[in-house]
Motif scaffolding. Structure first.
Motif, PDB file in Angstrom:
ATOM      1  N   ASP A 121      14.125  -4.810  -3.348  1.00 17.39           N
ATOM      2  CA  ASP A 121      13.671  -3.509  -2.833  1.00 17.39           C
ATOM      3  C   ASP A 121      12.148  -3.416  -2.936  1.00 17.39           C
ATOM      4  OD1 ASP A 121      16.316  -3.004  -2.455  1.00 17.39           O
ATOM      5  OD2 ASP A 121      16.547  -1.676  -4.175  1.00 17.39           O
ATOM      6  N   LEU A 122      11.608  -3.971  -4.017  1.00 16.89           N
ATOM      7  CA  LEU A 122      10.140  -3.993  -4.158  1.00 16.89           C
ATOM      8  C   LEU A 122       9.532  -4.766  -2.988  1.00 16.89           C
ATOM      9  CD1 LEU A 122       7.420  -3.752  -5.682  1.00 16.89           C
ATOM     10  CD2 LEU A 122       8.064  -5.773  -7.004  1.00 16.89           C
ATOM     11  N   ASN A 123      10.056  -5.962  -2.726  1.00 16.25           N
ATOM     12  CA  ASN A 123       9.475  -6.778  -1.643  1.00 16.25           C
ATOM     13  C   ASN A 123       9.663  -6.130  -0.274  1.00 16.25           C
ATOM     14  OD1 ASN A 123       8.189  -8.785  -3.052  1.00 16.25           O
ATOM     15  ND2 ASN A 123      10.026 -10.045  -3.239  1.00 16.25           N
ATOM     16  N   GLU A 124      10.788  -5.454  -0.097  1.00 19.38           N
ATOM     17  CA  GLU A 124      11.021  -4.754   1.164  1.00 19.38           C
ATOM     18  C   GLU A 124       9.934  -3.680   1.374  1.00 19.38           C
ATOM     19  OE1 GLU A 124      13.124  -5.519   3.426  1.00 19.38           O
ATOM     20  OE2 GLU A 124      12.635  -3.779   4.692  1.00 19.38           O
ATOM     21  N   GLN A 125       9.628  -2.957   0.293  1.00 20.27           N
ATOM     22  CA  GLN A 125       8.627  -1.883   0.420  1.00 20.27           C
ATOM     23  C   GLN A 125       7.201  -2.426   0.517  1.00 20.27           C
ATOM     24  OE1 GLN A 125       9.314   1.786  -1.816  1.00 20.27           O
ATOM     25  NE2 GLN A 125      11.214   0.883  -2.530  1.00 20.27           N
ATOM     26  N   LEU A 126       7.020  -3.667   0.058  1.00 20.81           N
ATOM     27  CA  LEU A 126       5.668  -4.249   0.132  1.00 20.81           C
ATOM     28  C   LEU A 126       5.397  -4.904   1.482  1.00 20.81           C
ATOM     29  CD1 LEU A 126       5.429  -6.061  -3.347  1.00 20.81           C
ATOM     30  CD2 LEU A 126       4.036  -4.117  -2.604  1.00 20.81           C
ATOM     31  N   ARG A 127       6.448  -5.038   2.295  1.00 24.55           N
ATOM     32  CA  ARG A 127       6.388  -5.862   3.507  1.00 24.55           C
ATOM     33  C   ARG A 127       5.145  -5.581   4.350  1.00 24.55           C
ATOM     34  NH1 ARG A 127      10.661  -6.291   7.870  1.00 24.55           N
ATOM     35  NH2 ARG A 127      11.218  -4.225   7.162  1.00 24.55           N
ATOM     36  N   TYR A 128       4.827  -4.303   4.530  1.00 23.45           N
ATOM     37  CA  TYR A 128       3.730  -3.978   5.447  1.00 23.45           C
ATOM     38  C   TYR A 128       2.356  -4.092   4.781  1.00 23.45           C
ATOM     39  CZ  TYR A 128       7.601  -2.726   8.301  1.00 23.45           C
ATOM     40  OH  TYR A 128       8.778  -2.797   9.003  1.00 23.45           O
ATOM     41  N   SER A 129       2.352  -4.360   3.477  1.00 20.87           N
ATOM     42  CA  SER A 129       1.061  -4.525   2.794  1.00 20.87           C
ATOM     43  C   SER A 129       0.584  -5.976   2.906  1.00 20.87           C
ATOM     44  CB  SER A 129       1.204  -4.159   1.310  1.00 20.87           C
ATOM     45  OG  SER A 129       2.014  -5.135   0.664  1.00 20.87           O
ATOM     46  N   GLY A 130       1.444  -6.884   3.402  1.00 16.52           N
ATOM     47  CA  GLY A 130       1.077  -8.298   3.487  1.00 16.52           C
ATOM     48  C   GLY A 130       1.151  -8.996   2.134  1.00 16.52           C
ATOM     49  N   LEU A 131       1.737  -8.331   1.137  1.00 18.72           N
ATOM     50  CA  LEU A 131       1.819  -8.900  -0.214  1.00 18.72           C
ATOM     51  C   LEU A 131       3.282  -9.043  -0.625  1.00 18.72           C
ATOM     52  CD1 LEU A 131      -0.880  -6.658  -1.933  1.00 18.72           C
ATOM     53  CD2 LEU A 131      -1.182  -8.997  -1.116  1.00 18.72           C
ATOM     54  N   VAL A 209       9.193   0.012 -20.249  1.00 12.60           N
ATOM     55  CA  VAL A 209       9.358   1.246 -19.473  1.00 12.60           C
ATOM     56  C   VAL A 209       8.433   1.306 -18.267  1.00 12.60           C
ATOM     57  CG1 VAL A 209      10.385   2.670 -21.284  1.00 12.60           C
ATOM     58  CG2 VAL A 209       7.900   2.466 -21.154  1.00 12.60           C
ATOM     59  N   GLU A 210       7.463   0.399 -18.217  1.00  9.52           N
ATOM     60  CA  GLU A 210       6.594   0.311 -17.041  1.00  9.52           C
ATOM     61  C   GLU A 210       5.966  -1.077 -17.017  1.00  9.52           C
ATOM     62  OE1 GLU A 210       3.915   3.683 -16.396  1.00  9.52           O
ATOM     63  OE2 GLU A 210       2.559   2.329 -15.324  1.00  9.52           O
ATOM     64  N   ALA A 211       5.733  -1.601 -15.801  1.00  7.79           N
ATOM     65  CA  ALA A 211       5.112  -2.931 -15.693  1.00  7.79           C
ATOM     66  C   ALA A 211       4.086  -2.936 -14.577  1.00  7.79           C
ATOM     67  CB  ALA A 211       6.186  -3.984 -15.417  1.00  7.79           C
ATOM     68  N   THR A 212       2.962  -3.592 -14.817  1.00  6.36           N
ATOM     69  CA  THR A 212       1.994  -3.872 -13.755  1.00  6.36           C
ATOM     70  C   THR A 212       2.181  -5.338 -13.381  1.00  6.36           C
ATOM     71  OG1 THR A 212       0.427  -2.245 -14.565  1.00  6.36           O
ATOM     72  CG2 THR A 212      -0.469  -3.996 -13.178  1.00  6.36           C
ATOM     73  N   LEU A 213       2.522  -5.559 -12.119  1.00  6.41           N
ATOM     74  CA  LEU A 213       2.817  -6.919 -11.666  1.00  6.41           C
ATOM     75  C   LEU A 213       1.719  -7.410 -10.730  1.00  6.41           C
ATOM     76  CD1 LEU A 213       6.570  -6.339 -10.729  1.00  6.41           C
ATOM     77  CD2 LEU A 213       5.682  -7.277 -12.874  1.00  6.41           C
ATOM     78  N   ARG A 214       1.452  -8.702 -10.814  1.00  6.95           N
ATOM     79  CA  ARG A 214       0.521  -9.349  -9.897  1.00  6.95           C
ATOM     80  C   ARG A 214       1.288  -9.666  -8.612  1.00  6.95           C
ATOM     81  NH1 ARG A 214      -1.390 -14.598  -9.024  1.00  6.95           N
ATOM     82  NH2 ARG A 214       0.176 -15.624 -10.313  1.00  6.95           N
ATOM     83  N   LEU A 215       0.620  -9.521  -7.491  1.00  5.06           N
ATOM     84  CA  LEU A 215       1.251  -9.856  -6.204  1.00  5.06           C
ATOM     85  C   LEU A 215       0.453 -10.963  -5.535  1.00  5.06           C
ATOM     86  CD1 LEU A 215       1.739  -6.175  -4.953  1.00  5.06           C
ATOM     87  CD2 LEU A 215       3.461  -7.632  -6.044  1.00  5.06           C
ATOM     88  N   VAL A 216       1.032 -11.612  -4.566  1.00  8.82           N
ATOM     89  CA  VAL A 216       0.267 -12.596  -3.785  1.00  8.82           C
ATOM     90  C   VAL A 216       0.460 -12.302  -2.294  1.00  8.82           C
ATOM     91  CG1 VAL A 216       0.379 -14.426  -5.533  1.00  8.82           C
ATOM     92  CG2 VAL A 216       2.129 -14.324  -3.783  1.00  8.82           C
ATOM     93  N   GLY A 217      -0.459 -12.866  -1.478  1.00  9.36           N
ATOM     94  CA  GLY A 217      -0.393 -12.640  -0.042  1.00  9.36           C
ATOM     95  C   GLY A 217       0.788 -13.386   0.574  1.00  9.36           C
ATOM     96  N   LEU A 218       1.424 -12.764   1.545  1.00 10.49           N
ATOM     97  CA  LEU A 218       2.499 -13.460   2.267  1.00 10.49           C
ATOM     98  C   LEU A 218       1.898 -14.649   3.004  1.00 10.49           C
ATOM     99  CD1 LEU A 218       4.416 -10.441   3.807  1.00 10.49           C
ATOM    100  CD2 LEU A 218       5.438 -12.210   2.370  1.00 10.49           C
ATOM    101  N   PRO A 219       2.529 -15.806   2.949  1.00  9.75           N
ATOM    102  CA  PRO A 219       1.942 -16.957   3.640  1.00  9.75           C
ATOM    103  C   PRO A 219       1.923 -16.748   5.159  1.00  9.75           C
ATOM    104  CG  PRO A 219       4.119 -17.469   2.767  1.00  9.75           C
ATOM    105  CD  PRO A 219       3.780 -16.106   2.270  1.00  9.75           C
TER     106      PRO A 219
END
Ligand SMILES: Cc1cc2nc3c(=O)[nH]c(=O)nc-3n(C[C@H](O)[C@H](O)[C@H](O)COP(=O)(O)OP(=O)(O)OC[C@H]3O[C@@H](n4cnc5c(N)ncnc54)[C@H](O)[C@@H]3O)c2cc1C
Length: 461
Positions: A121-131, A209-219
């Motif tokens: 669900d996280l990746n689905e919501q990130l789809r348009y951010s390119g990450l 109870v909370e996490a800050t995650l690193r993301l990477v650019g979609l290839p």
């Protein structure tokens, strides 16, 4: 360790901390939180609570510590080693209501999330951010469960495991204190690395109870190939050479003929039923990837491949990945009267060929249906074994195969668990794997959780 059996008055106290509709002692709810996806015996908790904020989690944990009641975090319950089974009963904290994305910081390649968020669900919501968030254990796992188990998956060979994507955590400790560990910086040399102590700790040191995650650019571009081999040894030889070549695959999965047979039966993929390597590369433009695949083909040819199918379209590649991710369910469907156990060990690459060959052989000799599949580029082997539910002999043989593979992996300097965690299933190997350092792990546990209320009965023998 003695825990306090819960009484109706404990339940009333807890229902005053969170609203009573988020506290349940109903049979079906307790049953749903009594077991994960492993074959370990279910144990019902005494109560399930759905917290909605860090303060509620802190108040519940404080209460549990004062009353000496066991408390276990629950994500999706998709673990494979009994990790979230509440063996000392008590409280299960189900994080499914804490499932929000709190902030997407596109420019910093970061996202702040609650622990109950499902990673797809996280990746689905990130789809348009390119990450995107790369670790992909396959099941519908939560970020909290992935952090607790340090989950990884088919892309770990290139992108790393969950540990590599956790920048900062907010954690509720056993005494109810809320601490923040880590930072938003990409690197740090400041003090002890408490952050990564919590990753992979299976909810035994604190609750996230909370996490800050690193993301990477979609290839920009993907290129994939399916390579067939006459033997597992030939395929493993190709794996080692691809890794040695520095070509940097984004995925390098090896499946035995039994897995491919299931793919054909269920997905009609029309693949040759022999050991098969699936490899994928990510890059900035197609011509670069075409050259890479030519080099990979040469390596596979030298290792004696039977065929090299490249130029897979996105759809074909997705179909293969879908099948790969559904393998566990396919094994269950193929053996309706059986339960399954997935063995998970990892070894240095030089020992990979031997461990995967031993796995297939052990299952064959025992007459147990076995499916060997692996994150080959990481030297991480899985063997999925199907045992008849009411046949103790099958389960004895499965236990023997599991032991044999773990002992072999350790003798190669590998580990008893590449990604599923210790839970209950691998506790017995902790001394053999960690020797004297196990004592220091126990000291860490005692420091953070002196009364032993957090996920008791896990990790330590
Ligand atoms: C079909 C299938 C395929 C799988 N493939 C893979 C794979 O490829 N790679 C892989 O790594 N795993 C795989 N797994 C295992 C599993 O999906 C992972 O271990 C996953 O990380 C578990 O997440 P979950 O949300 O289900 O956590 P749960 O199983 O609910 O819990 C896992 C652990 O996390 C703790 N926990 C949960 N939430 C918190 C929190 N907020 N704070 C602290 N502790 C918490 C629990 O107490 C428990 O110890 C697979 C499982 C299945 C069923």
């Amino acid at each position: 360790m003695n825990f306090t059996p819960m009484t109706p008055s404990h339940i009333e106290d807890l229902a005053r901390i969170v609203s009573s509709d988020r506290v349940s002692t109903g049979s079906s709810v307790l049953d749903l939180h009594a077991k994960d996806q492993s074959q370990h015996n279910p144990v019902r908790p005494e109560v399930v609570i759905w917290p909605e904020s860090r303060d509620e989690v802190a108040a519940i944990v404080t209460y549990a510590e004062n009353q000496r009641i066991a408390i276990v975090g629950w994500g999706s319950g998709s673990s494979l080693e009994g990790n979230p089974i509440p063996v000392q009963r008590g409280i299960v904290l189900d994080f499914s209501h804490m499932n929000k994305i709190l902030a997407i910081k596109t420019e910093d390649f970061q996202v702040d999330v609650e622990p109950g968020l499902i990673y797809q669900d996280l990746n689905e919501q990130l789809r348009y951010s390119g990450l995107f968030f790369p670790p992909d254990p396959g099941a519908r796992a939560t970020v909290g469960g992935m952090i607790a188990n340090n989950a990884s998956g088919t892309r770990t060979v290139h992108y790393g495991s969950t540990r590599d994507y956790v920048l900062k955590l907010t954690v509720v400790l056993a005494n109810g204190e809320i601490i923040e560990i880590g930072s938003r910086s990409a690197k740090s040399s400041s003090g002890y690395d408490l952050l990564h102590l919590f990753v992979g700790s299976e909810g035994t040191l604190g609750l996230v109870v909370e996490a800050t995650l690193r993301l990477v650019g979609l290839p920009e571009e993907y290129a994939a190939a399916i390579v067939t081999f006459p033997t597992i040894q030939a395929a493993s030889e190709a794996v080692v050479e691809i890794m040695r070549s520095g070509l940097n695959p984004a995925s390098l999965e090896l499946l035995d003929a039994a897995c491919i047979r299931l793919f054909n039966q269920e997905k009609n993929l029309g693949l040759k039923e022999v050991p098969t390597l699936f490899t994928e590369f990510h890059g900035p433009y197609m011509t670069y990837l075409v050259e890479i695949l030519e080099m990979v083909e040469e390596i596979c040819r030298d290792a004696g491949h039977l065929g090299f199918k490249r130029g897979l379209g996105r759809e074909e590649r997705n179909r293969f990945f879908e099948a790969r991710h559904e393998l566990g369910e396919m094994v269950i469907r193929a053996h309706p009267d059986c339960g399954t156990q997935v063995i998970d060990v990892a070894v240095p690459l030089t020992a990979y060929s031997d461990i995967i060959s031993s796995a297939s052989l052990a299952a064959e000799e025992a007459g147990i249906p076995g499916y060997a599949f692996s994150h080959a580029g990481d030297g991480n082997l899985h063997l999925n074994l199907a045992g008849r539910k009411n046949n103790p002999n099958d389960w004895k043989l499965i236990e023997e195969i599991s032991q044999e593979l773990v002992i072999k992996a350790l003798s190669y300097g590998g580990t008893a668990t590449g990604e599923h965690g210790v839970g209950m299933g691998k506790k017995g190997y902790m001394a053999a794997e960690h020797g004297k350092s196990l004592h220091w792990m126990k000291q860490v546990k005692a420091l953070f959780d002196p009364k032993g209320i957090l996920n008791p009965g896990k990790i330590f023998p």
